[in-house]
Design a protein around this motif. Structure first.
Motif, mmCIF file in Angstrom:
data_model
loop_
_atom_site.group_PDB
_atom_site.id
_atom_site.type_symbol
_atom_site.label_atom_id
_atom_site.label_comp_id
_atom_site.label_asym_id
_atom_site.label_seq_id
_atom_site.Cartn_x
_atom_site.Cartn_y
_atom_site.Cartn_z
ATOM 1 N N LEU A 4 41.965 30.874 52.583
ATOM 2 C CA LEU A 4 42.563 31.539 51.433
ATOM 3 C C LEU A 4 41.440 31.669 50.409
ATOM 4 O O LEU A 4 41.028 30.685 49.793
ATOM 5 C CB LEU A 4 43.719 30.726 50.855
ATOM 6 N N LEU A 5 40.903 32.867 50.255
ATOM 7 C CA LEU A 5 39.819 33.126 49.322
ATOM 8 C C LEU A 5 40.391 33.180 47.910
ATOM 9 O O LEU A 5 41.344 33.916 47.647
ATOM 10 C CB LEU A 5 39.144 34.446 49.670
ATOM 11 N N THR A 6 39.828 32.405 46.996
ATOM 12 C CA THR A 6 40.264 32.432 45.598
ATOM 13 C C THR A 6 39.819 33.751 44.974
ATOM 14 O O THR A 6 38.643 34.103 45.015
ATOM 15 C CB THR A 6 39.669 31.245 44.820
ATOM 16 N N THR A 7 40.778 34.471 44.399
ATOM 17 C CA THR A 7 40.501 35.791 43.826
ATOM 18 C C THR A 7 40.886 35.897 42.356
ATOM 19 O O THR A 7 40.633 36.918 41.728
ATOM 20 C CB THR A 7 41.282 36.879 44.602
ATOM 21 N N HIS A 8 41.510 34.869 41.801
ATOM 22 C CA HIS A 8 42.127 34.941 40.472
ATOM 23 C C HIS A 8 41.188 35.479 39.386
ATOM 24 O O HIS A 8 41.611 36.277 38.553
ATOM 25 C CB HIS A 8 42.673 33.577 40.074
ATOM 26 N N CYS A 9 39.950 35.074 39.365
ATOM 27 C CA CYS A 9 38.992 35.542 38.350
ATOM 28 C C CYS A 9 37.993 36.538 38.934
ATOM 29 O O CYS A 9 36.883 36.692 38.429
ATOM 30 C CB CYS A 9 38.264 34.360 37.731
ATOM 31 N N GLY A 10 38.389 37.204 40.004
ATOM 32 C CA GLY A 10 37.489 38.110 40.704
ATOM 33 C C GLY A 10 36.897 37.407 41.923
ATOM 34 O O GLY A 10 37.077 36.206 42.115
ATOM 35 N N ILE A 11 36.217 38.169 42.751
ATOM 36 C CA ILE A 11 35.635 37.623 43.972
ATOM 37 C C ILE A 11 34.147 37.442 43.733
ATOM 38 O O ILE A 11 33.424 38.418 43.487
ATOM 39 C CB ILE A 11 35.890 38.554 45.182
ATOM 40 N N HIS A 12 33.693 36.169 43.762
ATOM 41 C CA HIS A 12 32.288 35.901 43.474
ATOM 42 C C HIS A 12 31.724 34.764 44.309
ATOM 43 O O HIS A 12 30.582 34.824 44.724
ATOM 44 C CB HIS A 12 32.117 35.586 41.985
ATOM 45 N N GLU A 13 32.508 33.725 44.543
ATOM 46 C CA GLU A 13 31.990 32.538 45.206
ATOM 47 C C GLU A 13 32.968 32.002 46.239
ATOM 48 O O GLU A 13 34.157 32.258 46.161
ATOM 49 C CB GLU A 13 31.741 31.421 44.193
#
Length: 80
Positions: A4-13
């Motif tokens: 589950l890729l964290t995307t809440h503040c945009g995709i960066h890390e």
């Protein structure tokens, strides 16, 4: 491997195992949210590590390449 890729503040890390990876450019909507078409706060998909790169792919057709940050021990940014 499924993630589950964290995307809440945009995709960066992303962190895979003990290695931290970052994109060359943050993917967001200009307001700190994920771009249109991405889930918030997560996007389900798979990540494949090859050498110094980690590539995220999902069923919606998104592909993002992250590059290893040697010796990193934490994320560059913490999303609130």
């Amino acid at each position: 491997m499924s993630i589950l890729l964290t995307t809440h503040c945009g995709i960066h890390e992303v962190r895979v195992g003990n290695t931290f990876y970052a994109t060359d450019k943050i993917l967001d909507d200009g307001n700190g949210n994920p771009p249109a078409g991405w889930g918030n706060p997560f996007q389900e998909g798979t990540i494949t590590v090859t050498g110094q790169d980690a590539v995220f792919r999902d069923a919606a057709g998104h592909t993002v390449t992250f590059h290893a940050r040697p010796n990193a021990t934490s994320f560059l940014d913490v999303c609130s």
